[in-house]
Write a protein that holds these residues in place. Sequence first.
Motif, mmCIF file in Angstrom:
data_model
loop_
_atom_site.group_PDB
_atom_site.id
_atom_site.type_symbol
_atom_site.label_atom_id
_atom_site.label_comp_id
_atom_site.label_asym_id
_atom_site.label_seq_id
_atom_site.Cartn_x
_atom_site.Cartn_y
_atom_site.Cartn_z
ATOM 1 N N GLU A 33 -0.416 0.936 4.467
ATOM 2 C CA GLU A 33 0.910 0.387 4.714
ATOM 3 C C GLU A 33 1.805 0.730 3.517
ATOM 4 N N GLY A 34 3.001 1.187 3.797
ATOM 5 C CA GLY A 34 3.909 1.595 2.727
ATOM 6 C C GLY A 34 3.988 3.110 2.581
ATOM 7 N N ASP A 35 3.007 3.832 3.153
ATOM 8 C CA ASP A 35 3.053 5.302 3.082
ATOM 9 C C ASP A 35 4.226 5.827 3.918
ATOM 10 N N ILE A 36 4.801 6.912 3.432
ATOM 11 C CA ILE A 36 5.857 7.579 4.195
ATOM 12 C C ILE A 36 5.204 8.708 4.992
ATOM 13 N N VAL A 37 5.486 8.750 6.268
ATOM 14 C CA VAL A 37 4.837 9.743 7.125
ATOM 15 C C VAL A 37 5.861 10.451 8.017
ATOM 16 N N ARG A 50 8.406 4.784 7.271
ATOM 17 C CA ARG A 50 7.380 4.142 6.442
ATOM 18 C C ARG A 50 6.411 3.390 7.345
ATOM 19 N N VAL A 51 5.124 3.462 7.008
ATOM 20 C CA VAL A 51 4.117 2.716 7.774
ATOM 21 C C VAL A 51 4.264 1.242 7.430
ATOM 22 N N GLY A 58 -6.462 0.914 14.547
ATOM 23 C CA GLY A 58 -6.027 2.126 13.832
ATOM 24 C C GLY A 58 -4.624 2.548 14.210
ATOM 25 N N ARG A 59 -4.112 1.971 15.314
ATOM 26 C CA ARG A 59 -2.726 2.274 15.673
ATOM 27 C C ARG A 59 -1.814 1.592 14.660
ATOM 28 N N PHE A 60 -0.605 2.087 14.547
ATOM 29 C CA PHE A 60 0.257 1.576 13.475
ATOM 30 C C PHE A 60 1.694 1.418 13.931
ATOM 31 N N LEU A 61 2.418 0.632 13.152
ATOM 32 C CA LEU A 61 3.851 0.425 13.374
ATOM 33 C C LEU A 61 4.635 1.082 12.246
ATOM 34 N N LYS A 84 2.045 13.807 11.682
ATOM 35 C CA LYS A 84 1.990 15.238 11.407
ATOM 36 C C LYS A 84 1.786 15.515 9.930
ATOM 37 N N ALA A 85 2.209 14.609 9.093
ATOM 38 C CA ALA A 85 2.020 14.809 7.658
ATOM 39 C C ALA A 85 2.302 13.511 6.912
ATOM 40 N N LYS A 86 1.629 13.370 5.789
ATOM 41 C CA LYS A 86 1.877 12.224 4.913
ATOM 42 C C LYS A 86 2.640 12.738 3.692
ATOM 43 N N VAL A 87 3.703 12.051 3.349
ATOM 44 C CA VAL A 87 4.570 12.527 2.271
ATOM 45 C C VAL A 87 3.895 12.327 0.910
ATOM 46 N N LEU A 88 3.913 13.391 0.128
ATOM 47 C CA LEU A 88 3.321 13.329 -1.218
ATOM 48 C C LEU A 88 4.377 12.986 -2.261
ATOM 49 N N PHE A 89 5.494 13.698 -2.189
ATOM 50 C CA PHE A 89 6.614 13.386 -3.086
ATOM 51 C C PHE A 89 7.890 13.947 -2.495
#
Lengths: 99, 166
Positions: A33-37, A50-51, A58-61, A84-89
């Motif tokens: 939670e808090g990851d940018i995707v 943001r997650v 495993g499903r998410f909002l 499709k991708a998780k933001v690194l920076f």
Amino acid sequence: MISVFKIQGESMSPRLSGGDFVVASRFYITLSEGDIVVVQHPVYGRIIKRVKHIGESGRFLLTGENEQSLSSEQMGWLARSTIKAKVLFSGRKNTLLAT
Amino acid sequence: MIHKILSGLDKLYGFRTASAHCDVPCGIYDPSTSQIAALTVIRMLDLINELAEKETLTIADQARLSRLVSQKEEHAEKVKAEVRIIWGDYFKQAQFDQVSGVNELVHSIMLQGSKCRQTIDQDNGPELLKLVNQFAEAFWQTKGVETVTATCPYPPAQLVVYPKLG
């Protein structure tokens, strides 16, 4: 695989603004939670959010960073396969911020 | 630094976009709503001051006064909200570079809008409209649209800045 995406829109402001870039990885080990995707949403297309919450299945909002954003309810529960991708920076116009 | 590099690469290769979606279609901005709200404030002030000329107010007059005051305040607040949205959401550095003094102008509108809410001074309404017209002029300038100033064809028959379209 690493990808670069250009941001359109302001729903992630002040964290990300239109015209900013994000560097994201298709492969990631953990999702928190808090990851940018970057998500391929069945209705809204390729979006960046943001997650907000990960359910037991495993499903998410998702959520945005301000009240302009589509709401979590509008975007609905999503499967992991939509990520499709998780933001690194991010590369912002005036600064470099780790996300 | 990194933005510059990525921006350069974007020009060469064209990165894919990821949309930070909003819940309404963005890009629809028009200062006319704030101008109409400012005209409404003037009209309400005029009607309130007409009532003030009466020696006594009937219950119906008092009900009308209450409604006029309420509408005056509502529309003064609307002026502030509409201008804030354009200033906050539409104006970016590129627009600020095109027209100078917008921040000070918007702040003046906020103060004048509050004055219109707080008092029934008839001079406050036209002053608010004057500032909002200046804001409309600045907005249309950023769009590259010429403007024309004309008297609105309904009470309170004030000068309004309109875009010259078509």
